[in-house]
Motif scaffolding. Structure first.
Motif, PDB file in Angstrom:
ATOM      1  N   ASP A 248      19.032  -8.143 -16.204  1.00 17.60           N
ATOM      2  CA  ASP A 248      19.781  -9.133 -15.427  1.00 17.60           C
ATOM      3  C   ASP A 248      19.543 -10.526 -16.023  1.00 17.60           C
ATOM      4  OD1 ASP A 248      20.294 -11.153 -13.272  1.00 17.60           O
ATOM      5  OD2 ASP A 248      20.772  -9.360 -12.114  1.00 17.60           O
ATOM      6  N   PRO A 249      20.612 -11.266 -16.340  1.00 13.62           N
ATOM      7  CA  PRO A 249      20.427 -12.584 -16.961  1.00 13.62           C
ATOM      8  C   PRO A 249      19.701 -13.581 -16.071  1.00 13.62           C
ATOM      9  CG  PRO A 249      22.733 -12.218 -16.369  1.00 13.62           C
ATOM     10  CD  PRO A 249      22.037 -10.912 -16.212  1.00 13.62           C
ATOM     11  N   GLY A 250      19.664 -13.326 -14.758  1.00 13.79           N
ATOM     12  CA  GLY A 250      18.981 -14.226 -13.846  1.00 13.79           C
ATOM     13  C   GLY A 250      17.507 -13.933 -13.682  1.00 13.79           C
ATOM     14  N   LEU A 251      17.027 -12.863 -14.319  1.00 16.03           N
ATOM     15  CA  LEU A 251      15.614 -12.488 -14.230  1.00 16.03           C
ATOM     16  C   LEU A 251      14.867 -13.037 -15.437  1.00 16.03           C
ATOM     17  CD1 LEU A 251      13.432 -10.717 -12.736  1.00 16.03           C
ATOM     18  CD2 LEU A 251      14.003  -8.926 -14.398  1.00 16.03           C
ATOM     19  N   SER A 252      13.849 -13.832 -15.199  1.00 22.13           N
ATOM     20  CA  SER A 252      13.064 -14.380 -16.297  1.00 22.13           C
ATOM     21  C   SER A 252      11.615 -13.935 -16.185  1.00 22.13           C
ATOM     22  CB  SER A 252      13.135 -15.911 -16.306  1.00 22.13           C
ATOM     23  OG  SER A 252      12.554 -16.448 -15.126  1.00 22.13           O
ATOM     24  N   PHE A 253      10.981 -13.779 -17.321  1.00 21.53           N
ATOM     25  CA  PHE A 253       9.557 -13.475 -17.385  1.00 21.53           C
ATOM     26  C   PHE A 253       8.816 -14.769 -17.711  1.00 21.53           C
ATOM     27  CE2 PHE A 253      10.914  -9.296 -17.090  1.00 21.53           C
ATOM     28  CZ  PHE A 253       9.878  -8.374 -17.158  1.00 21.53           C
ATOM     29  N   GLU A 254       7.956 -15.188 -16.818  1.00 19.24           N
ATOM     30  CA  GLU A 254       7.210 -16.422 -17.005  1.00 19.24           C
ATOM     31  C   GLU A 254       5.732 -16.099 -17.243  1.00 19.24           C
ATOM     32  OE1 GLU A 254       8.542 -19.421 -17.036  1.00 19.24           O
ATOM     33  OE2 GLU A 254      10.575 -18.827 -16.455  1.00 19.24           O
ATOM     34  N   PRO A 255       5.052 -16.904 -18.052  1.00 18.12           N
ATOM     35  CA  PRO A 255       3.619 -16.680 -18.259  1.00 18.12           C
ATOM     36  C   PRO A 255       2.802 -17.146 -17.060  1.00 18.12           C
ATOM     37  CG  PRO A 255       4.305 -18.652 -19.425  1.00 18.12           C
ATOM     38  CD  PRO A 255       5.563 -18.051 -18.836  1.00 18.12           C
ATOM     39  N   LEU A 377       7.458 -12.676 -12.617  1.00 18.70           N
ATOM     40  CA  LEU A 377       8.918 -12.577 -12.595  1.00 18.70           C
ATOM     41  C   LEU A 377       9.480 -13.862 -11.996  1.00 18.70           C
ATOM     42  CD1 LEU A 377       9.574  -8.878 -11.506  1.00 18.70           C
ATOM     43  CD2 LEU A 377       9.477  -9.857 -13.805  1.00 18.70           C
ATOM     44  N   GLY A 378       9.791 -14.809 -12.853  1.00 20.18           N
ATOM     45  CA  GLY A 378      10.301 -16.094 -12.417  1.00 20.18           C
ATOM     46  C   GLY A 378       9.186 -17.053 -12.025  1.00 20.18           C
ATOM     47  N   LYS A 379       9.589 -18.281 -11.762  1.00 17.47           N
ATOM     48  CA  LYS A 379       8.654 -19.304 -11.306  1.00 17.47           C
ATOM     49  C   LYS A 379       8.349 -19.081  -9.817  1.00 17.47           C
ATOM     50  CE  LYS A 379      10.114 -22.825 -14.642  1.00 17.47           C
ATOM     51  NZ  LYS A 379      10.955 -21.954 -15.458  1.00 17.47           N
ATOM     52  N   GLU A 380       7.402 -19.850  -9.283  1.00 15.74           N
ATOM     53  CA  GLU A 380       6.967 -19.633  -7.900  1.00 15.74           C
ATOM     54  C   GLU A 380       8.115 -19.738  -6.910  1.00 15.74           C
ATOM     55  OE1 GLU A 380       2.453 -20.455  -6.797  1.00 15.74           O
ATOM     56  OE2 GLU A 380       3.381 -22.219  -7.696  1.00 15.74           O
ATOM     57  N   ASN A 381       9.009 -20.723  -7.078  1.00 20.16           N
ATOM     58  CA  ASN A 381      10.102 -20.871  -6.106  1.00 20.16           C
ATOM     59  C   ASN A 381      11.166 -19.793  -6.259  1.00 20.16           C
ATOM     60  OD1 ASN A 381      11.021 -22.047  -8.600  1.00 20.16           O
ATOM     61  ND2 ASN A 381      12.626 -23.108  -7.473  1.00 20.16           N
ATOM     62  N   GLU A 382      11.062 -18.970  -7.316  1.00 18.05           N
ATOM     63  CA  GLU A 382      12.017 -17.881  -7.527  1.00 18.05           C
ATOM     64  C   GLU A 382      11.513 -16.549  -6.963  1.00 18.05           C
ATOM     65  OE1 GLU A 382      12.932 -17.748 -11.710  1.00 18.05           O
ATOM     66  OE2 GLU A 382      13.161 -19.913 -11.823  1.00 18.05           O
ATOM     67  N   LYS A 383      10.310 -16.546  -6.410  1.00 11.26           N
ATOM     68  CA  LYS A 383       9.756 -15.310  -5.868  1.00 11.26           C
ATOM     69  C   LYS A 383      10.552 -14.840  -4.654  1.00 11.26           C
ATOM     70  CE  LYS A 383       6.411 -14.843  -8.783  1.00 11.26           C
ATOM     71  NZ  LYS A 383       6.337 -13.693  -9.697  1.00 11.26           N
ATOM     72  N   ARG A 384      10.382 -13.566  -4.333  1.00 10.64           N
ATOM     73  CA  ARG A 384      11.155 -12.995  -3.237  1.00 10.64           C
ATOM     74  C   ARG A 384      10.712 -13.553  -1.886  1.00 10.64           C
ATOM     75  NH1 ARG A 384      12.932  -9.091   0.228  1.00 10.64           N
ATOM     76  NH2 ARG A 384      15.008  -8.412  -0.382  1.00 10.64           N
ATOM     77  N   TYR A 385      11.696 -13.805  -1.027  1.00  4.30           N
ATOM     78  CA  TYR A 385      11.456 -14.208   0.356  1.00  4.30           C
ATOM     79  C   TYR A 385      11.616 -12.990   1.256  1.00  4.30           C
ATOM     80  CZ  TYR A 385      11.676 -19.295  -0.535  1.00  4.30           C
ATOM     81  OH  TYR A 385      11.429 -20.589  -0.948  1.00  4.30           O
ATOM     82  N   TYR A 386      10.841 -12.953   2.337  1.00  2.35           N
ATOM     83  CA  TYR A 386      10.979 -11.892   3.331  1.00  2.35           C
ATOM     84  C   TYR A 386      12.242 -12.132   4.143  1.00  2.35           C
ATOM     85  CZ  TYR A 386       6.001 -11.228   2.326  1.00  2.35           C
ATOM     86  OH  TYR A 386       4.799 -11.025   1.703  1.00  2.35           O
ATOM     87  N   ILE A 387      13.125 -11.151   4.184  1.00  2.00           N
ATOM     88  CA  ILE A 387      14.352 -11.248   4.995  1.00  2.00           C
ATOM     89  C   ILE A 387      14.548  -9.954   5.777  1.00  2.00           C
ATOM     90  CG2 ILE A 387      16.852 -11.585   4.999  1.00  2.00           C
ATOM     91  CD1 ILE A 387      16.553 -13.151   2.382  1.00  2.00           C
ATOM     92  N   GLU A 388      14.754  -8.849   5.039  1.00  2.00           N
ATOM     93  CA  GLU A 388      15.013  -7.562   5.673  1.00  2.00           C
ATOM     94  C   GLU A 388      13.732  -6.977   6.284  1.00  2.00           C
ATOM     95  OE1 GLU A 388      17.840  -8.299   2.343  1.00  2.00           O
ATOM     96  OE2 GLU A 388      15.641  -8.253   2.483  1.00  2.00           O
ATOM     97  N   ALA A 389      13.929  -6.201   7.349  1.00  2.00           N
ATOM     98  CA  ALA A 389      12.815  -5.476   7.967  1.00  2.00           C
ATOM     99  C   ALA A 389      13.248  -4.027   8.193  1.00  2.00           C
ATOM    100  CB  ALA A 389      12.412  -6.117   9.298  1.00  2.00           C
TER     101      ALA A 389
END
Length: 394
Positions: A248-255, A377-389
């Motif tokens: 996916d072009p929107g997925l980045s690998f960050e150190p 996987l991405g920078k800190e602000n790109e991490k997954r947010y909790y939404i679905e339960a």
């Protein structure tokens, strides 16, 4: 099947206050979590259903409050029925597409590689009891886990998701707090499409846990505890994740960089079998053409680059961690934070390059698991947010 179709639960409104970033983020930033608490106030939020790791060690009173709040929130959530959720996340100027589904924990092992779903880093068993304790007696599951699949031809989800979803099926569309970008979710309940997706994922082969290794390991540990007395179709047998195509072009690998504290920097540098090159730019941006490894560093008095002409290991992170592994280490995503901390007396900051995501699956096939904190996987602000339960009790 590896995939399971979960019954997704979603809130009715107040989405921006409902969705909170993964619990293992901003663990050195109490001001972040203070802002989140002040922004949410008394509005129902996933903040009240998770245990941000900045507040560890575990407080049993807080755990009990989480379990009680989960019970109180059940009536606030709307049952979407059995479905997947296609997620489109726009953040940092790029869009990432994912698919919320559940995976069968019988197909996953965190302490070995002979499974369809594999970990990508070593599991620190000491980190599991707290997460298992939170999952115990919890009626609902939330998830920040990202699982990667290798689909270079975009056979599962087309490169243009507009061809795959319908606006009538959109279940959320809102801005995420704290610069998390914008997110949309589309319900997929058509049995034919769900079956096609599941079969394609199975045919692609191995799934790799990209984010949330320890949360998934905790879910597995809990299932192993109860499965002897639970029916085969018990909901805790499954764990909710977001599946993302590694291409996916929107997925980045960050150190993930390192800061070592409580040392004499020059003495530590002598322990490396490397030469030191000066750099006119920030060591976080230095790029030395070399067949070996290049690792930037910064101290109170200097900022240069370590050059390893004949490294023993495949990855820079392995070369670095062999020397600093027994010191006091702080792991940081933001190079500006590394520069700030590295300049403090008695500290040294190290800057690592990112992994090449195109090589990621072949790297795991070769090495099994990677060292701790090898990538993000991405920078800190790109991490997954909790939404679905989803419910994890019958």
């Amino acid at each position: 099947m590896v995939l399971h179709v979960p019954r997704i639960l979603l809130p009715k409104d107040n989405w921006e206050k409902w969705a909170v970033i993964a619990c293992d983020q901003h663990t050195q930033d109490p001001e972040y979590w203070k802002r989140v608490e002040e922004f949410i106030g008394d509005i129902p939020s996933t903040l009240n259903l998770i245990y941000p790791e900045i507040y560890l060690p575990l407080d049993e009173n807080r755990v009990n409050k989480i379990h009680k709040t989960i019970s109180n929130y059940k009536k606030l959530l709307v049952d979407q029925g059995p479905c997947f959720i296609l997620v489109r996340r726009l953040v940092s100027g790029k869009e990432r597409t994912g698919l919320v589904a559940a995976i069968d924990l019988e197909e996953y092992q965190f302490n070995g590689s002979d499974s369809f779903i594999k970990p990508t880093e070593g599991t620190i068993k000491e980190r599991l009891p707290a997460r298992v304790r939170i999952r115990e007696n919890a009626e609902l599951e939330l998830s920040h886990i990202l699982v990667l699949y290798d689909d270079p031809y975009f056979s599962v989800i087309p490169g243009n998701p507009d061809d795959f979803v319908c606006e009538d099926n959109k279940v959320y569309d809102f801005d995420l707090m704290e610069n998390g970008g914008h997110i949309k979710g589309y319900r997929i309940s058509n049995e034919k499409i769900i079956k096609e997706i599941s079969e394609k994922i199975l045919n692609l082969g191995t799934l790799l846990v990209g984010d949330g290794n320890h949360s998934l390991a905790a879910a597995k540990s809990f299932w192993e505890q109860i499965k002897g007395t639970a029916p085969d179709d018990h909901p805790a047998r499954y764990a909710m994740v977001e599946l993302v195509n590694v291409h996916d072009p929107g997925l980045s690998f960050e150190p993930i960089h390192r800061v070592v504290s409580g040392i004499e920097p020059e003495e530590l540098l002598k322990k490396f079998n490397a030469r030191i090159e000066e750099t006119s730019t920030s060591p976080s941006n230095a790029d030395f053409p070399s067949a070996g490894h290049s690792i930037g560093f910064i101290t109170k008095d200097r900022s240069d680059v370590l050059i390893f002409d004949n490294p023993v290991y495949d990855l820079e992170v392995e070369t670095l961690d062999e020397i600093i592994g027994n010191y006091s280490i702080e792991y940081e995503h933001d190079p500006e934070v590394v520069e700030k901390l590295g300049k403090k007396q008695g500290n040294i900051g190290f800057f690592l390059p990112p992994l090449k995501k195109s090589d990621f699956f072949s790297l795991i096939r070769k090495k099994g698991v990677l060292p701790r904190k090898s990538f993000s996987l991405g920078k800190e602000n790109e991490k997954r947010y909790y939404i679905e339960a989803r419910k994890i009790v019958p």
